[in-house]
Scaffold this active site. Structure first.
Site, mmCIF file in Angstrom:
data_model
loop_
_atom_site.group_PDB
_atom_site.id
_atom_site.type_symbol
_atom_site.label_atom_id
_atom_site.label_comp_id
_atom_site.label_asym_id
_atom_site.label_seq_id
_atom_site.Cartn_x
_atom_site.Cartn_y
_atom_site.Cartn_z
ATOM 1 N N TYR A 98 -22.035 21.689 14.463
ATOM 2 C CA TYR A 98 -23.253 21.849 15.261
ATOM 3 C C TYR A 98 -22.981 22.709 16.484
ATOM 4 O O TYR A 98 -21.930 22.597 17.122
ATOM 5 C CB TYR A 98 -23.791 20.488 15.728
ATOM 6 C CG TYR A 98 -24.403 19.682 14.620
ATOM 7 C CD1 TYR A 98 -25.718 19.897 14.229
ATOM 8 C CD2 TYR A 98 -23.670 18.706 13.954
ATOM 9 C CE1 TYR A 98 -26.285 19.175 13.204
ATOM 10 C CE2 TYR A 98 -24.227 17.967 12.926
ATOM 11 C CZ TYR A 98 -25.536 18.209 12.559
ATOM 12 O OH TYR A 98 -26.098 17.490 11.539
ATOM 13 N N GLY A 109 -20.640 29.266 15.348
ATOM 14 C CA GLY A 109 -20.560 28.548 14.082
ATOM 15 C C GLY A 109 -19.558 29.194 13.141
ATOM 16 O O GLY A 109 -18.794 28.504 12.454
ATOM 17 N N TYR A 143 -24.060 29.007 5.098
ATOM 18 C CA TYR A 143 -22.991 28.598 4.189
ATOM 19 C C TYR A 143 -22.955 29.480 2.943
ATOM 20 O O TYR A 143 -21.871 29.848 2.468
ATOM 21 C CB TYR A 143 -23.122 27.117 3.832
ATOM 22 C CG TYR A 143 -22.855 26.225 5.028
ATOM 23 C CD1 TYR A 143 -21.635 26.283 5.702
ATOM 24 C CD2 TYR A 143 -23.818 25.339 5.493
ATOM 25 C CE1 TYR A 143 -21.385 25.494 6.812
ATOM 26 C CE2 TYR A 143 -23.576 24.536 6.601
ATOM 27 C CZ TYR A 143 -22.356 24.617 7.260
ATOM 28 O OH TYR A 143 -22.109 23.829 8.353
#
Length: 175
Positions: A98, A109, A143
């Site tokens: 997060y 990230g 992702y």
């Protein structure tokens, strides 16, 4: 892009961990969930007792992304029996990744994901896996851009709400 340092969280960081966990989870999901469900989940999941257990678990590692001593995000990795769904000794789980909303899209990230991959390779793991809410389209795209593919799903309970999460994996031999 800002320069960040990735540092492993220690027991002395419990208060800061509690703050970043609650803040980032709330920012990420409060718009799609009831306040009652959110508060229930935050109180249970991020209680001092649960976070202390996570910090003390030898099969869990937590890392902060810091910029000038400010925590901007965090990463929680699970090994062995600490994994939640896929209990695989050849795998590592990203249970949480997060970033504060104001610091998203600054490569933080990606830096945390790269750290997870580095750790997995160091421990000679074959794959990294995670669960992501089916409505978290930005995370799913992130992702997928990094080579993760869906391999299943499960029910995630937030308060009293049952939600569908997608299981995704990255085979480390492919990178």
């Amino acid at each position: 892009m800002i320069k960040i340092d990735i540092v492993k969280a220690a027991f002395d960081d419990l208060h800061q961990l509690n703050i970043i966990c609650r803040e980032t989870f709330y920012e990420s999901f409060s718009g799609e969930n009831t306040e009652v469900d959110m508060q229930s989940y935050l109180e249970e999941t991020f209680s001092p007792q649960n976070l202390t257990a996570e910090l003390m678990d030898e099969n869990t590692q937590i890392y902060f992304a810091k910029h000038q001593n400010e925590i901007l995000g965090y990463l929680k990795l699970n090994f062995g029996n600490a994994q939640t769904h896929l209990k695989d000794d050849t795998a590592i789980q990203i249970e949480r990744l997060y970033i504060k909303k104001e610091n998203q899209n600054q490569n933080i990230g990606q830096n945390l994901l790269d750290k997870a991959i580095e750790i997995a390779k160091f421990h000679e793991k074959k794959l990294i896996w995670l669960g992501v809410w089916e409505k978290n389209f930005g995370a799913i795209k992130f992702y997928q851009r990094n080579g993760f593919t869906a391999f299943g799903n499960y029910i995630f309970t937030l308060g009293k709400d049952k939600q569908q999460d997608i299981l995704m994996k990255l085979m480390l031999s492919s990178i």
